[in-house]
Design an enzyme around this catalytic site. Structure first.
Site, mmCIF file in Angstrom:
data_model
loop_
_atom_site.group_PDB
_atom_site.id
_atom_site.type_symbol
_atom_site.label_atom_id
_atom_site.label_comp_id
_atom_site.label_asym_id
_atom_site.label_seq_id
_atom_site.Cartn_x
_atom_site.Cartn_y
_atom_site.Cartn_z
ATOM 1 N N ASP A 67 0.814 -1.215 0.000
ATOM 2 C CA ASP A 67 0.000 0.000 0.000
ATOM 3 C C ASP A 67 0.849 1.266 0.000
ATOM 4 O O ASP A 67 2.072 1.211 0.196
ATOM 5 C CB ASP A 67 -0.948 0.009 1.217
ATOM 6 C CG ASP A 67 -0.259 -0.437 2.516
ATOM 7 O OD1 ASP A 67 0.988 -0.322 2.604
ATOM 8 O OD2 ASP A 67 -0.945 -0.912 3.424
ATOM 9 N N HIS A 138 -6.861 -4.991 10.362
ATOM 10 C CA HIS A 138 -6.630 -4.730 8.935
ATOM 11 C C HIS A 138 -5.379 -5.450 8.431
ATOM 12 O O HIS A 138 -4.456 -5.733 9.190
ATOM 13 C CB HIS A 138 -6.600 -3.226 8.619
ATOM 14 C CG HIS A 138 -5.342 -2.496 9.002
ATOM 15 N ND1 HIS A 138 -5.290 -1.120 9.107
ATOM 16 C CD2 HIS A 138 -4.078 -2.911 9.301
ATOM 17 C CE1 HIS A 138 -4.071 -0.754 9.435
ATOM 18 N NE2 HIS A 138 -3.320 -1.812 9.563
ATOM 19 N N GLU A 143 -9.402 -1.939 5.759
ATOM 20 C CA GLU A 143 -9.968 -1.685 7.077
ATOM 21 C C GLU A 143 -11.222 -2.537 7.281
ATOM 22 O O GLU A 143 -11.783 -3.076 6.316
ATOM 23 C CB GLU A 143 -10.322 -0.189 7.198
ATOM 24 C CG GLU A 143 -9.156 0.763 6.916
ATOM 25 C CD GLU A 143 -8.095 0.791 8.022
ATOM 26 O OE1 GLU A 143 -8.013 -0.160 8.823
ATOM 27 O OE2 GLU A 143 -7.326 1.772 8.064
HETATM 28 P P1 PGA Z 1 2.865 -2.151 12.639
HETATM 29 O O1 PGA Z 1 1.669 -2.026 11.598
HETATM 30 O O2 PGA Z 1 3.803 -3.194 12.125
HETATM 31 O O3 PGA Z 1 3.475 -0.791 12.675
HETATM 32 O O4 PGA Z 1 2.259 -2.552 13.952
HETATM 33 C C1 PGA Z 1 0.993 -3.155 11.193
HETATM 34 C C2 PGA Z 1 -0.194 -2.762 10.342
HETATM 35 O O5 PGA Z 1 -0.864 -1.757 10.642
HETATM 36 O O6 PGA Z 1 -0.488 -3.481 9.382
#
Ligand code: PGA
Length: 254
Positions: A67, A138, A143
């Protein structure tokens, strides 16, 4: 889903890196699906070390990130292109032309999303997709309530995601509220998926993903339908799992 519980976050990082190294060694022209986020930064550090040590080469590999923020200039320090350059791309022998992210500055983000899906298909599909998980379940920026059949598209960020990611932006800065993200169906087409979670903040989301009903309410739960999905987590992230003893008893080998 294969559930692999490690004693520590450091062990999770080592296993995740080892999985990528094994894939690229077995298939030097592998197509890797990459994720940003704090969970993966130390994994990329290990990959940089492995490449410098001559254990692997990314020279023939292709990568697709999950993304990118919409409307954040690519040169901004928090664009996912910049993050990936800092963590990985600038330090390994990958061909920049084969290190793909959606273009969040495209004048037509919907067309860009379609182009990205087509590019993945043209590369032969993703061999190994790395995934983090949000506190709201997510994957990518899919989401809760995202269609389980979704393709790469624009998606508004949910409030918990904005809250979690705002730490990367200055208080007076308007952090982006929209992304281009691989869809859930796009992710499901990867031949192998590795979901990585560390820390107690991920426990509820991980439980919903692994043991909850398959539901758009927890997008990561779609992975229950994936034939080759592994959840790799530390004790803290695993702490909400009902069948912990069962997962621990399974010999996953090396
Ligand atoms: P993080 O994010 O590795 O910073 O916890 C994971 C995500 O939101 O997919």
């Amino acid at each position: 889903m294969k559930v692999l519980i490690c004693a520590s976050a450091a062990e999770v990082v080592a296993r995740a890196a080892k999985t990528v190294v094994a894939k690229v060694r077995a298939k030097p022209d592998a197509v890797l699906g990459l994720a940003t986020g704090a969970t993966f930064e130390p994994v990329y550090e290990e990959l940089v070390t492995a490449q410098r040590a001559g254990v692997i080469s990314f020279a023939k590999a292709t990568t697709f990130n999950l993304d990118e923020y919409v409307g954040l200039p690519t040169a901004h320090a928090q664009s996912y292109r910049s993050v990936m350059r800092r963590c990985l791309f600038d330090h390994v022998d990958i061909d920049p032309a084969r290190a793909h992210l959606p273009d969040g500055m495209a004048s037509d983000p919907d067309a860009e999303a379609d182009r990205y899906d087509a590019l993945i298909a043209a590369a032969g599909g993703i061999d190994l997709q790395l995934l983090g998980i949000g506190v709201n379940g997510h994957i990518g920026f899919n989401e809760p309530s995202s269609s389980l059949g979704s393709r790469t598209r624009t998606k508004d960020l949910a409030p918990p995601t904005i809250a979690a990611n705002s730490r990367y932006f200055a208080p007076d800065e308007n952090m982006p509220r929209q992304s281009i993200t691989m869809g859930i169906a796009t992710i499901m087409e990867a031949r192998e998926v590795l979901l990585v979670a560390t820390g107690a903040a991920k426990a509820a989301a991980l439980r919903a993903a692994i043991e909850g009903p398959v539901s758009a309410f927890c997008p990561a739960s779609a992975l229950q339908f994936h034939p080759r999905a592994t959840a790799l987590c530390d004790e803290e992230a695993a702490s909400g799992l009902a069948l912990m003893d069962y997962y621990r008893g399974i010999d996953h080998g090396e």
